[in-house]
Design a protein around this motif. Structure first.
Motif, PDB file in Angstrom:
ATOM      1  N   THR A 119       0.564  -1.292   0.276  1.00  0.00           N
ATOM      2  CA  THR A 119       0.210  -0.034   0.016  1.00  0.00           C
ATOM      3  C   THR A 119       0.729   1.069  -0.027  1.00  0.00           C
ATOM      4  O   THR A 119       0.707   2.228  -0.630  1.00  0.00           O
ATOM      5  N   LEU A 120       1.753   1.156   0.917  1.00  0.00           N
ATOM      6  CA  LEU A 120       2.829   2.462   0.818  1.00  0.00           C
ATOM      7  C   LEU A 120       3.418   2.786  -0.458  1.00  0.00           C
ATOM      8  O   LEU A 120       3.587   3.937  -0.935  1.00  0.00           O
ATOM      9  N   ALA A 121       3.693   1.711  -1.171  1.00  0.00           N
ATOM     10  CA  ALA A 121       4.524   1.953  -2.375  1.00  0.00           C
ATOM     11  C   ALA A 121       3.624   2.645  -3.370  1.00  0.00           C
ATOM     12  O   ALA A 121       4.181   3.293  -4.218  1.00  0.00           O
ATOM     13  N   ILE A 122       2.349   1.890  -3.252  1.00  0.00           N
ATOM     14  CA  ILE A 122       1.099   2.464  -4.310  1.00  0.00           C
ATOM     15  C   ILE A 122       0.972   4.204  -3.929  1.00  0.00           C
ATOM     16  O   ILE A 122       1.253   4.882  -4.904  1.00  0.00           O
ATOM     17  N   LYS A 123       0.941   4.451  -2.676  1.00  0.00           N
ATOM     18  CA  LYS A 123       0.818   5.852  -2.147  1.00  0.00           C
ATOM     19  C   LYS A 123       1.860   6.609  -2.519  1.00  0.00           C
ATOM     20  O   LYS A 123       1.878   7.887  -3.186  1.00  0.00           O
ATOM     21  N   LEU A 124       3.031   6.351  -2.323  1.00  0.00           N
ATOM     22  CA  LEU A 124       4.421   7.207  -2.300  1.00  0.00           C
ATOM     23  C   LEU A 124       5.139   7.207  -3.644  1.00  0.00           C
ATOM     24  O   LEU A 124       5.615   8.115  -4.076  1.00  0.00           O
ATOM     25  N   LEU A 125       5.060   6.173  -4.255  1.00  0.00           N
ATOM     26  CA  LEU A 125       5.784   5.744  -5.515  1.00  0.00           C
ATOM     27  C   LEU A 125       4.940   5.631  -6.930  1.00  0.00           C
ATOM     28  O   LEU A 125       5.214   5.569  -7.853  1.00  0.00           O
ATOM     29  N   ASN A 126       3.639   5.361  -6.307  1.00  0.00           N
ATOM     30  CA  ASN A 126       2.608   5.117  -7.569  1.00  0.00           C
ATOM     31  C   ASN A 126       2.928   4.013  -8.226  1.00  0.00           C
ATOM     32  O   ASN A 126       3.105   3.805  -9.443  1.00  0.00           O
ATOM     33  N   TRP A 127       3.344   2.930  -7.461  1.00  0.00           N
ATOM     34  CA  TRP A 127       4.057   1.805  -8.114  1.00  0.00           C
ATOM     35  C   TRP A 127       3.185   0.463  -7.617  1.00  0.00           C
ATOM     36  O   TRP A 127       2.823   0.545  -6.657  1.00  0.00           O
ATOM     37  N   LYS A 128       3.206  -0.233  -8.664  1.00  0.00           N
ATOM     38  CA  LYS A 128       2.545  -1.609  -8.257  1.00  0.00           C
ATOM     39  C   LYS A 128       3.121  -2.512  -9.047  1.00  0.00           C
ATOM     40  O   LYS A 128       3.590  -2.546 -10.143  1.00  0.00           O
ATOM     41  N   ALA A 129       3.437  -4.035  -8.607  1.00  0.00           N
ATOM     42  CA  ALA A 129       3.804  -5.059  -9.447  1.00  0.00           C
ATOM     43  C   ALA A 129       2.882  -5.631 -10.569  1.00  0.00           C
ATOM     44  O   ALA A 129       1.801  -5.418 -10.084  1.00  0.00           O
ATOM     45  N   ARG A 130       3.157  -5.716 -11.717  1.00  0.00           N
ATOM     46  CA  ARG A 130       2.659  -6.358 -12.733  1.00  0.00           C
ATOM     47  C   ARG A 130       2.541  -7.595 -13.301  1.00  0.00           C
ATOM     48  O   ARG A 130       1.730  -8.042 -14.082  1.00  0.00           O
ATOM     49  N   THR A 131       3.819  -8.210 -12.921  1.00  0.00           N
ATOM     50  CA  THR A 131       4.184  -9.696 -13.436  1.00  0.00           C
ATOM     51  C   THR A 131       3.708 -10.489 -12.595  1.00  0.00           C
ATOM     52  O   THR A 131       4.174 -10.801 -11.593  1.00  0.00           O
ATOM     53  N   GLY A 132       2.719 -11.531 -13.145  1.00  0.00           N
ATOM     54  CA  GLY A 132       2.039 -12.520 -12.422  1.00  0.00           C
ATOM     55  C   GLY A 132       3.216 -13.678 -12.188  1.00  0.00           C
ATOM     56  O   GLY A 132       4.320 -13.795 -13.033  1.00  0.00           O
ATOM     57  N   ILE A 133       3.206 -14.629 -11.211  1.00  0.00           N
ATOM     58  CA  ILE A 133       4.259 -15.537 -11.093  1.00  0.00           C
ATOM     59  C   ILE A 133       4.510 -16.590 -12.236  1.00  0.00           C
ATOM     60  O   ILE A 133       5.716 -16.806 -12.523  1.00  0.00           O
ATOM     61  N   ARG A 134       3.324 -17.127 -12.597  1.00  0.00           N
ATOM     62  CA  ARG A 134       3.497 -17.759 -13.912  1.00  0.00           C
ATOM     63  C   ARG A 134       4.329 -17.299 -14.908  1.00  0.00           C
ATOM     64  O   ARG A 134       5.148 -17.835 -15.599  1.00  0.00           O
ATOM     65  N   GLU A 135       3.972 -16.071 -15.207  1.00  0.00           N
ATOM     66  CA  GLU A 135       4.585 -15.334 -16.644  1.00  0.00           C
ATOM     67  C   GLU A 135       5.894 -15.141 -16.193  1.00  0.00           C
ATOM     68  O   GLU A 135       6.827 -15.316 -16.981  1.00  0.00           O
ATOM     69  N   GLY A 136       6.300 -14.553 -15.040  1.00  0.00           N
ATOM     70  CA  GLY A 136       7.735 -14.398 -14.436  1.00  0.00           C
ATOM     71  C   GLY A 136       8.487 -15.532 -14.364  1.00  0.00           C
ATOM     72  O   GLY A 136       9.728 -15.622 -14.956  1.00  0.00           O
ATOM     73  N   LEU A 137       7.996 -16.607 -14.126  1.00  0.00           N
ATOM     74  CA  LEU A 137       8.799 -17.992 -14.119  1.00  0.00           C
ATOM     75  C   LEU A 137       9.037 -18.525 -15.595  1.00  0.00           C
ATOM     76  O   LEU A 137      10.047 -18.862 -15.811  1.00  0.00           O
TER      77      LEU A 137
END
Ligand SMILES: NC(=O)c1ccc[n+]([C@@H]2O[C@H](COP(=O)([O-])OP(=O)(O)OC[C@H]3O[C@@H](n4cnc5c(N)ncnc54)[C@H](O)[C@@H]3O)[C@@H](O)[C@H]2O)c1
Length: 344
Positions: free
Chosen positions: A283-301
């Motif tokens: 939540t804090l990363a979303i608030k302060l950095l406007n950042w959210k992870a985008r890559t799901g585990i299956r795609e990343g693996l």
């Protein structure tokens, strides 16, 4: 921007270097090519050809070198470290020297050089053993390994440098990062190697421990957001996918991707210093950095396995005897002139 990246030759550092050069930043990398694992020099192959990149083969324990390098930089992204829990249990002094004293040097040199922001690399390991629930930056931190302790101490220095001297810092707490160029001591690399070689994966513990795996491109994106965010005031921020999976599930995903569901894992006693679960609330990363992870585990693996299969010459190798070759007591702080070898 003029950006200094410590640990530029490593897993996260080399991926970050490429992205910043693509975005037209001027990048100076510092790395001592520590021999904890070998083969990383190829990671910077592409960046070395870029006109905006230079590399200093040097040690972050060399304060004089850092002072000369950091003069006038806009941002310092500090990634250099003795990463890894298990090596820190074997050689706690090295983890302390590189991770805590090294970070203090980076902060002192940045202050001295008029750097505008230091982005420090911290770790989910600072939380210690948590129940199976997500943690926020407000939660208690109780490190259970020398690595985690060294990272927490470095975070505290970062906060103090903001409070005492006004140097803007932030500590990004990465949650198990994976992807192309991943370090050879990390579980996903070790499992992938076993499975592709037709060997049963070895799991330490019952496999029901979980990890909040975060894909390297997402971590790089978080660092980029931290470069341009408003004042960050020394705070720690979770950089996590927020969707943990058990090690048993990780192994079965990898087995499916590699087409070897026939290889049953073998279980061993848990390793000292390892935590049960990691699960970060972003939540804090979303608030302060406007950042959210985008890559799901299956795609990343899938991306990782594809990279592994197609990059045999870029697979790094863990030093075979880390306990004897990495005694901090034998570390020397090098002569500043020896270190000032700038490769371009
Ligand atoms: N990979 C992860 O899952 C993860 C998770 C949490 C935090 N982190 C942190 O992120 C950072 C990068 O991790 P990584 O996985 O890319 O590790 P890495 O080992 O691949 O990269 C670290 C780099 O630092 C360099 N280095 C080591 N000691 C040095 C010294 N004394 N002077 C100069 N350079 C030195 C190494 O040669 C290496 O290139 C580290 O600070 C690590 O603690 C990583």
């Amino acid at each position: 921007m003029k950006v200094i990246i410590t640990g530029a030759a490593g897993f996260i550092g080399s991926n970050l270097t490429e992205r910043l050069l693509n975005e037209d930043h001027e990048v100076i990398g510092i790395d001592n090519f520590d021999d904890y694992y070998s083969g990383k020099s190829l990671f910077l192959e592409q960046s070395m050809a870029h006109p905006n990149f230079s590399l200093i083969h040097g040690d972050i324990l060399n304060l004089q070198l850092l002072k000369e390098t950091m003069k006038g930089a806009d941002v310092v992204i500090h990634l250099a470290a003795q990463a890894g829990v298990r090596i820190s249990v074997k050689d706690p002094l090295k983890s302390h020297m590189v991770n805590t004293v090294g970070t203090l040097n980076v902060l002192m040199a940045s202050l001295d050089g008029g750097v505008k922001r230091v982005i420090n690399s911290s770790s989910s390991s600072v939380y210690g053993n948590i129940d199976d629930r997500s943690v926020t930056e407000e939660d208690l931190v109780i490190p259970v390994s020398p690595y985690a302790t060294s990272k927490l101490a470095a975070e505290i220095y970062c906060r103090q440098f903001y409070e005492l001297y006004g140097l803007d810092t932030v500590s990004l707490r990465y949650f198990t990062v994976y992807g192309p160029r991943q370090r050879p001591d990390m579980a996903i690399r070790i499992f992938t190697e076993s499975i592709l070689n037709g060997l049963p994966p070895k799991i330490y513990g019952d496999g029901e421990q979980s990890r909040d795996f975060t894909y390297v491109d997402d971590v790089v994106a978080a660092i980029c957001s931290a470069m341009s965010a408003p004042e960050l005031k020394g705070v720690p921020i979770n950089i996590s996918g927020g969707k943990p999976i058990t090690i048993n599930r990780l192994v079965s995903e990898l087995q499916a991707i590699c087409g070897r569901t026939d290889l049953d894992p073998i279980y061993f006693p848990p390793q000292p210093g390892d935590v049960n679960h990691t699960w970060g609330d972003p939540t804090l990363a979303i608030k302060l950095l406007n950042w959210k992870a985008r890559t799901g585990i299956r795609e990343g693996l899938r991306n990782y396995v594809e990279w592994y299969v197609n990059n045999e010459e870029r697979r790094t190798i863990l030093s075979s005897d880390i306990s004897s070759t990495h005694s901090a007591t034998s570390m020397s702080i090098s002569n500043p002139l020896d270190d000032l070898l700038i490769y371009k």
